[in-house]
Write a protein that holds these residues in place. Structure first.
Motif, PDB file in Angstrom:
ATOM      1  N   ILE A   1      54.191  41.835  43.287  1.00 36.56           N
ATOM      2  CA  ILE A   1      53.926  43.250  43.015  1.00 36.56           C
ATOM      3  C   ILE A   1      52.939  43.384  41.860  1.00 36.56           C
ATOM      4  O   ILE A   1      51.998  44.182  41.909  1.00 36.56           O
ATOM      5  CB  ILE A   1      55.237  43.999  42.694  1.00 36.56           C
ATOM      6  N   GLN A   2      53.148  42.579  40.826  1.00 40.87           N
ATOM      7  CA  GLN A   2      52.275  42.609  39.648  1.00 40.87           C
ATOM      8  C   GLN A   2      50.816  42.363  40.042  1.00 40.87           C
ATOM      9  O   GLN A   2      49.917  43.120  39.650  1.00 40.87           O
ATOM     10  CB  GLN A   2      52.751  41.536  38.649  1.00 40.87           C
ATOM     11  N   LEU A   3      50.573  41.328  40.827  1.00 42.46           N
ATOM     12  CA  LEU A   3      49.205  40.989  41.242  1.00 42.46           C
ATOM     13  C   LEU A   3      48.626  42.061  42.162  1.00 42.46           C
ATOM     14  O   LEU A   3      47.479  42.479  41.992  1.00 42.46           O
ATOM     15  CB  LEU A   3      49.209  39.635  41.960  1.00 42.46           C
ATOM     16  N   SER A   4      49.415  42.508  43.123  1.00 41.48           N
ATOM     17  CA  SER A   4      48.913  43.425  44.153  1.00 41.48           C
ATOM     18  C   SER A   4      48.539  44.789  43.589  1.00 41.48           C
ATOM     19  O   SER A   4      47.707  45.491  44.167  1.00 41.48           O
ATOM     20  CB  SER A   4      49.971  43.620  45.248  1.00 41.48           C
ATOM     21  N   THR A   5      49.163  45.180  42.458  1.00 37.81           N
ATOM     22  CA  THR A   5      48.939  46.527  41.917  1.00 37.81           C
ATOM     23  C   THR A   5      48.153  46.511  40.615  1.00 37.81           C
ATOM     24  O   THR A   5      48.054  47.532  39.938  1.00 37.81           O
ATOM     25  CB  THR A   5      50.288  47.234  41.688  1.00 37.81           C
ATOM     26  N   ASP A   6      47.599  45.347  40.272  1.00 36.75           N
ATOM     27  CA  ASP A   6      46.785  45.224  39.057  1.00 36.75           C
ATOM     28  C   ASP A   6      45.321  45.482  39.417  1.00 36.75           C
ATOM     29  O   ASP A   6      44.681  44.650  40.051  1.00 36.75           O
ATOM     30  CB  ASP A   6      46.966  43.823  38.459  1.00 36.75           C
ATOM     31  N   VAL A   7      44.802  46.637  39.011  1.00 36.28           N
ATOM     32  CA  VAL A   7      43.437  47.009  39.441  1.00 36.28           C
ATOM     33  C   VAL A   7      42.368  46.152  38.760  1.00 36.28           C
ATOM     34  O   VAL A   7      41.199  46.219  39.150  1.00 36.28           O
ATOM     35  CB  VAL A   7      43.155  48.513  39.179  1.00 36.28           C
TER      36      VAL A   7
ATOM     37  N   PRO B   1      41.834  41.061  44.202  1.00 38.30           N
ATOM     38  CA  PRO B   1      42.587  41.253  45.456  1.00 38.30           C
ATOM     39  C   PRO B   1      43.193  42.649  45.624  1.00 38.30           C
ATOM     40  O   PRO B   1      43.587  43.020  46.727  1.00 38.30           O
ATOM     41  CB  PRO B   1      43.693  40.189  45.376  1.00 38.30           C
ATOM     42  N   HIS B   2      43.278  43.429  44.538  1.00 42.75           N
ATOM     43  CA  HIS B   2      43.943  44.734  44.656  1.00 42.75           C
ATOM     44  C   HIS B   2      43.254  45.623  45.680  1.00 42.75           C
ATOM     45  O   HIS B   2      43.885  46.514  46.263  1.00 42.75           O
ATOM     46  CB  HIS B   2      43.999  45.432  43.293  1.00 42.75           C
TER      47      HIS B   2
ATOM     48  N   LEU C   1      46.541  46.732  47.392  1.00 46.14           N
ATOM     49  CA  LEU C   1      47.137  47.799  46.588  1.00 46.14           C
ATOM     50  C   LEU C   1      48.094  48.688  47.375  1.00 46.14           C
ATOM     51  O   LEU C   1      49.228  48.937  46.945  1.00 46.14           O
ATOM     52  CB  LEU C   1      46.026  48.648  45.949  1.00 46.14           C
ATOM     53  N   GLU C   2      47.658  49.175  48.533  1.00 47.82           N
ATOM     54  CA  GLU C   2      48.484  50.128  49.273  1.00 47.82           C
ATOM     55  C   GLU C   2      49.836  49.516  49.648  1.00 47.82           C
ATOM     56  O   GLU C   2      50.893  50.116  49.416  1.00 47.82           O
ATOM     57  CB  GLU C   2      47.746  50.597  50.525  1.00 47.82           C
ATOM     58  N   ASP C   3      49.807  48.306  50.212  1.00 45.31           N
ATOM     59  CA  ASP C   3      51.067  47.641  50.582  1.00 45.31           C
ATOM     60  C   ASP C   3      51.845  47.224  49.340  1.00 45.31           C
ATOM     61  O   ASP C   3      53.077  47.257  49.336  1.00 45.31           O
ATOM     62  CB  ASP C   3      50.783  46.417  51.456  1.00 45.31           C
TER      63      ASP C   3
END
Length: 975
Positions: A649-655, A659-660, A664-666
Motif C-alpha cells: 500500500i505504501q509503495l502503490s500510493t506514494d506519488v 509506479p504510482h 495508485l487507483e488499485d
C-alpha cells in the motif's frame, strides 16, 4: 543576428550538438536554446539545412530546430514570435528548390513546410500550391519526387483542420486541383504498370513511389475536400476507377512474385486503395451508396470465391472483410422500424444490400467463414505446441479486428449472422449436425472443422438462443467430448470448455452447475496447459454469472482453488499470470469468507510474485486486485498479511514513486478495504497516512476514495489518528476548499461531521480551524442545499454534544460579525429553521431537532423568541421518525437502536466488515439512535414549563401555530 557571422557560430553549435561527448553536447544545446528567440536564427538554420555540402547529421538537426521553432514561435500571438518580414523570407526560401538528396531530411522538410502551410496557407502563402503543382510536373526525377512528397504532407495537414472556415478553404482548394491530382495519379500508375510489364524493376519502383504519393493526395482530397462528393463526376469516377486499379495491382503482385523488390511496396499500395474506399464510406456513407453493389461484389469475389486464390494476402483479406462489415452494419443503410420514417437514401441502400445478399451468397459466406477462415492455421497450431501461454492469451480486444485476420473474421461472422440470422442459423445448425458424435482422433481435418464450427456456435450464442437446446447438447454430446483424453483431442476439449463459457450466461440451467464444476475440476488437471488456462477463464465466466450459487460451488472450492493456485505458479508469462490472478480474484470475491481455509498458499506466494513483477506494473495491478478481494474475504484475519500488505500500500500510493501512475487507483482501494477490515489500529497502519497529504494536493479523480480512507481512519481510531494528523489534514482541507466543486466541498465537510460524531470533543478541537467557515455558511445562507445540509449537520453535532465549545465559537463569531452574542444566536436559529428543508436525510433532521431542543430550558429572550421555529422543526422531525409499533399499536421512534442483534444475512449479502461493526457500536451511543425524540421533546418542554411557570409557558406556546400544537399533543400522548 548578423547572417554572415551567425552562420559560422550556429554551424559550430550544431556540429557540437551532434557530438557524443556530453562536455560538448550540453553547452551547445543550451546555446541553441538561447538563440531560439533571436531574430534571424531560423534564416541561418534554413541556409544550413539547404547546404548539401554540410554533414548530414548537422543538417538533420538544423531541420529539427527549425520545425520546433514553427510550433513555438510562428504564430503571431506567440511569445517571441517571428517577425512578418523574417517569415516572408523563410516561406520563400523553403520552396525555392525541391532537390534535397537525403530521403529522411526531405521528409522532415516536407513536414515543416506543411506545418507552416497549416498556419499561413492560403492567406499569407498563396503561392505555395501553384509552385508545388508546377514542380510536380518537372522532368527532373528528384525535384518531381520531393515536390510530390511536400504536396502530400501539405494536403494531409490542411485536410486535418476542423474549423468550418478551414474546411471551406480546403474544399475550395480541392475543387481547384482535383483534376490535376487525378491526372497525376493516373499518369504515374500507368507508367508503373507499363514498366512492370517491360520488366524494368528499378524504374517501376520509382514510379510506384510517385503513384503512392499521388494516391495519398487524392485520398485526402476525395474524403475531406467535398461536402457532397456524389455530385462531382470526377470524384465518383476516381472511386469507380479504384476497383479497376485494385484488380490490376493484385494481378501485378502475382506476376512480380514474392521476391520482387516491388512486392512489399505493391502490397502497401493495394492496402492504400482499400483505405480510400473505407475512409470514404466512413465519412460519406450516403455518397457511397452508388458504390455498395460494386464494393460487395469486389470484396466477396476475392475473399469468398475461387477468384481470389493466388491473388489475395492477409492484410488485403482483412480490408475486404472490413468493407463488407462496415456496409452490413452501417446505420445509414438501415431503414427505420416504421418504413415511412426512413430516409430515401437508407431505403435505397437497404434495397441494394437485400438484392446482393441472396440465400446462396449468404450460405457461401457463412460456410466459408467457418470452414475456411475459422480453421486454426499451421502457425497457430505450432504456437500452441511451442508457446502455449502466448497462444492461450493472444489478445483480440480493442480495435484488433481492423488489422488481424482471425478477430476480423469473427467480427464479420457476428455482424452478418446478426443481420441475416434467419438464413444463416439453419446453415450453422446443419454444420453442427454433420459433426455429431466423437471425431476420429486420426482425422485432423475433421478435428479442425469441429473446432471451427463450435467456435461459430459460441460466438453466435445469443443469436441461437431459441434454436439450440444447450442443456441437452451439453449432457448428450459435449460432456462426452470432454472425456476423450487423447492428446490430439485437446483441440476439442479446449474448444468445448470455451463454448460452455460463451453459453453460461445465455442458456445453462442452474441445476447443471455441479456437473459443470466436476468438468472444470477434471480439466484443471488436463495435461495440456492451454486447456487448463481456457478452463480457468470459463470458471471466471461461471462464477461471474448472475445465476451463480455459492452453496453449489462450495463442495468443489478447495480442490478448484488449489488447482488455480498451481496454475498461477506454473505459468511464466506476465499476461497469463494476470489472467489467472483475475480468475482467483473473481472466485474469492464471490465466495467471500468461505475462502478463508484455503488461501494459505496464495498468501505465502503473493509476496514472491510481487517481488518478481517489479518491472511489470500491470501484473502488479492484478496482484493488488487479488489482495483487495483477499482482504475482504479474510476480514479481521487480514491483519496477518500486514507485513506484506502495508509496504505494498505504501509503495502503490506514494506519488513520489514512478509506479504510482499504474498502481495508485488499485492501491487506494486496497488501503481502504484494509482499514475497513482492520480489527485495530497499528503503528504501521497509522504511518502510511503520511502519503495522504500529497494525494490530496493532486485533487485527482481518486479524491473521493481518499476521503473514504480518512473517514475509515476516524472510525478505526479517532484519538490516535486525529492527534497524529488532524493539524496537517486541516491545512490540506483549507487549501482544498479554496478551489473545489460543491460536491468536493461536501466530501471534506463529511470528514469533519464523522469526526464530531465519533468524538465530539476531540473532533471539535482538532477541526477547530474549519468550524468558523461552517458557522459563516449557515448565518450567511449558503445557497447550495447539499452544502447547507452538511453545515447544519456539523453545527448540530457541536451544539448537541459539545455545548461548551459551541458557546466559545458563538462568542468568537459574534466578535467577527460585530454583533451581540444573543443577536447572532437568533440569526443562526432563524436561518436554521428557514433552511431545514435543505436537509433530506432523516438522521440529520432528527439531529437538528435534538440540537435546537438542547437550548431548552432557557430564560434567554432570543431563544424564547425563536421558540415557535424550534417547535415547528421538532414536529416536522417527529413526522419523519415516528412510526406505529406493530406489536403495541403505539407510536415509536424508528431510529432508536437498543440492542446488538446481528441480522441474518441472505446468500447475496456480504458479511459485515469490522468498520460496519464499529459504525453499529457508534450508533448505539449516538443521540440520534439512542435518544427518543418523542421523550426528549416532552422532557425539554416540561423543563421549560418548570422554569417559566404555567402562565409564562402558556404564553410561549401561544406563539406556536394551533395546528402544530395539536400535532405535537398527538405525538406526546401517553406522557
Amino acid at each position: 543576428m548578423d547572417m554572415d557571422s551567425a552562420s559560422s557560430v550556429v554551424l559550430q553549435a550544431l556540429t557540437q550538438a551532434t557530438s557524443q561527448d556530453t562536455a560538448l553536447l550540453k553547452p551547445a544545446e543550451e546555446q541553441l536554446r538561447q538563440w531560439e528567440t533571436q531574430p534571424g536564427f531560423y534564416s541561418v538554420l534554413l541556409n544550413i539545412f539547404n547546404n548539401h555540402m554540410l554533414d548530414v547529421n548537422v543538417r538533420w538537426l538544423a531541420v529539427l530546430y527549425f520545425k520546433n521553432g514553427i510550433d513555438r514561435y510562428w504564430r503571431r500571438v506567440a511569445p517571441h514570435a517571428l517577425s512578418e518580414e523574417e517569415k516572408t523570407s523563410l516561406r520563400a526560401g523553403l520552396i525555392t528548390n525541391f532537390n534535397e538528396p537525403v530521403n529522411q531530411i526531405a521528409t522532415q522538410i516536407a513536414v515543416l513546410i506543411a506545418k507552416v502551410a497549416r498556419l499561413d496557407c492560403p492567406r499569407q502563402w498563396p503561392e505555395l500550391i501553384p509552385i508545388l503543382l508546377e514542380s510536380v510536373k518537372s522532368q527532373d526525377g528528384l525535384r518531381q519526387h520531393r515536390a510530390l512528397l511536400t504536396f502530400y504532407h501539405v494536403t494531409k495537414t490542411l485536410a486535418s483542420k476542423r474549423l468550418a472556415q478551414d474546411k471551406r478553404l480546403f474544399q475550395d482548394l480541392a475543387s481547384g486541383i482535383y483534376s490535376f491530382a487525378c491526372s497525376l495519379w493516373s499518369h504515374h500508375t500507368d507508367c508503373f504498370l507499363q514498366q512492370v510489364l517491360a520488366g524494368d524493376q528499378a524504374q517501376a519502383l520509382s514510379s510506384l513511389e510517385r503513384t503512392v504519393l499521388s494516391l495519398k493526395v487524392l485520398r485526402k482530397l476525395t474524403v475531406h475536400g467535398f461536402q457532397e462528393p456524389q455530385q462531382n463526376p470526377e470524384v465518383m469516377g476516381f472511386l469507380n476507377a479504384v476497383f479497376e486499379r485494385l484488380k490490376q495491382f493484385l494481378e501485378c503482385s502475382r506476376q512480380v512474385g514474392p521476391d520482387s523488390p516491388c512486392q512489399e511496396k505493391l502490397e502497401k499500395t493495394i492496402i492504400l486503395y482499400t483505405k480510400v474506399l473505407l475512409d470514404f464510406l466512413e465519412v460519406h456513407p450516403c455518397a457511397f451508396i452508388s458504390l455498395i453493389q460494386r464494393s460487395l461484389e469486389f470484396a466477396v469475389s476475392y475473399v469468398f470465391t475461387p477468384a481470389g486464390e493466388g491473388l489475395v494476402f492477409e492484410r488485403f483479406t482483412v480490408q475486404c472483410m472490413n468493407l463488407i462489415k462496415t456496409i452490413v452494419k452501417n446505420d445509414a443503410y438501415k431503414p427505420c422500424k416504421n418504413i415511412e420514417d426512413s430516409k430515401p437514401e437508407s431505403l435505397e441502400a437497404h434495397k441494394i444490400k437485400t438484392a446482393f445478399f441472396t440465400h446462396p451468397i449468404l450460405t457461401e459466406i457463412g460456410r466459408r467463414l467457418v470452414s475456411h477462415y475459422f480453421l486454426l492455421t499451421e502457425e497457430e497450431l505450432a504456437m500452441w505446441e511451442e508457446d502455449p501461454e502466448s497462444f492461450a492469451v493472444e489478445e483480440t480486444g480493442g480495435d484488433s479486428w481492423k488489422y488481424s485476420l482471425r478477430p476480423c473474421t469473427e467480427v464479420l461472422f457476428l455482424d452478418i449472422f446478426h443481420n441475416y440470422s434467419q438464413t444463416l442459423t439453419p446453415v450453422l445448425l446443419e454444420m453442427v449436425q454433420n459433426l455429431q458424435g466423437p471425431t476420429n482422433i486420426e482425422d485432423s481435418v475433421q478435428l479442425l472443422l469441429k473446432d471451427a464450427v463450435y467456435n461459430a456456435v459460441g460466438l453466435a450464442a445469443y443469436e441461437l438462443f431459441d434454436n439450440v437446446d444447450f442443456d441437452q447438447w451439453f449432457k448428450n454430446q459435449l460432456l462426452g467430448e470432454l472425456q476423450v483424453n487423447h492428446n490430439r483431442y485437446k483441440l476439442i476439449r479446449r474448444r468445448v470448455i470455451w463454448l460452455i463459457g460463451q453459453w453460461i450466461s445465455v442458456k445453462f440451467k442452474s441445476d447443471l452447475r455441479p456437473l459443470l464444476y466436476e468438468v472444470i475440476l477434471s480439466l484443471m488437471q488436463d495435461p495440456d496447459l492451454v486447456v487448463r488456462i481456457e478452463t480457468a477463464t470459463t470458471l471466471k465466466l461461471t462464477v461471474d454469472d448472475f445465476e451463480f450459487r455459492t452453496e453449489q460451488f462450495l463442495p468443489y472450492l478447495e480442490s478448484i482453488f488449489s488447482l488455480l493456485f498451481q496454475l498461477l505458479q506454473q505459468v511464466t508469462e506476465c499476461d497469463t499470470k494476470m489472467q489467472v490472478l483475475h480468475v482467483i480474484s473473481c472466485v474469492i470475491e464471490r465466495v467471500s469468507i468461505q475462502i478463508r481455509p484455503y488461501v494459505g498458499c496464495l498468501v505465502q506466494y503473493l509476496p514472491l510474485l510481487w517481488r518478481q513483477s517489479e518491472e511489470h506494473n500491470m501484473l502488479r495491478c492484478a496482484i493488488l486486485t487479488a489482495l483487495i478481494h483477499l482482504v475482504q474475504g479474510l476480514g479481521a484475519e487480514s491483519k496477518n498479511l500486514y507485513p506484506f500488505l502495508l509496504p505494498v500500500i505504501q509503495l502503490s500510493t506514494d506519488v513520489s514513486q514512478p509506479p504510482h501512475v499504474y498502481l495508485l487507483e488499485d492501491g487506494l482501494e486496497l488501503w481502504l478495504v484494509t482499514l475497513e477490515n482492520s480489527p485495530a489500529i497499528t503503528t504501521e497502519l497509522l504511518r502510511i497516512f503520511q502519503n495522504m497529504s500529497a494525494l490530496l494536493e493532486l485533487s485527482s479523480e481518486n479524491l473521493r476514495t481518499c476521503f473514504q480512507i480518512v473517514n475509515a481512519y476516524i472510525y478505526l481510531s479517532a484519538a490516535d489518528f486525529l492527534q497524529s494528523y488532524a493539524e496537517g489534514l486541516c491545512r490540506s482541507f483549507c487549501d482544498l476548499l479554496k478551489d473545489i466543486t460543491n460536491e468536493g466541498q461536501v466530501q471534506v465537510l463529511k470528514v469533519v461531521e464523522i469526526a464530531l460524531k465519533v468524538s465530539p470533543v476531540l473532533g471539535a478541537h482538532m477541526f477547530q480551524p474549519l468550524l468558523p467557515s461552517v458557522f459563516r455558511g449557515i448565518v450567511d445562507g449558503e445557497r447550495y442545499p447539499v452544502v447547507m445540509s452538511t453545515y447544519l449537520g456539523i453545527m448540530g453535532r457541536v451544539l448537541l454534544q459539545n455545548a461548551s465549545f459551541f458557546s466559545v465559537l458563538l462568542t468568537q463569531m459574534a466578535s467577527e460579525y460585530s454583533q451581540e452574542v444573543g443577536q447572532l444566536l437568533g440569526g443562526l436559529i432563524e436561518m436554521w429553521v428557514d433552511r431545514m428543508d435543505n436537509i433530506t436525510q432523516p438522521e440529520r433532521r432528527k439531529l437538528s431537532s435534538l440540537a435546537l431542543l438542547s437550548l431548552l430550558p432557557s430564560d434567554n429572550s432570543v431563544v424564547q423568541e425563536k421558540f415557535c421555529g424550534i417547535i415547528n422543526i421538532c414536529v416536522e422531525a417527529l413526522h419523519d421518525v415516528m412510526t406505529e409499533d406493530t406489536d403495541t399499536g403505539t407510536l415509536k421512534d424508528c431510529m432508536l437502536m437498543s440492542h446488538l442483534e446481528e441480522p441474518k444475512l441472505s446468500d447475496d449479502e456480504e458479511p459485515p466488515t469490522e468498520q460496519d461493526k464499529r459504525k453499529k457500536l457508534l450508533a448505539l451511543e449516538d443521540p440520534v439512535h439512542s435518544v427518543s425524540l418523542q421523550q426528549y421533546v416532552y422532557e425539554k418542554l416540561k423543563a421549560q414549563q418548570a422554569l417559566m411557570g404555567d402562565q409564562g409557558f402558556g404564553a410561549l406556546m401561544e406563539t406556536v401555530d394551533t395546528e402544530i400544537v395539536r400535532q405535537l399533543q398527538e405525538f406526546l400522548q401517553g406522557f
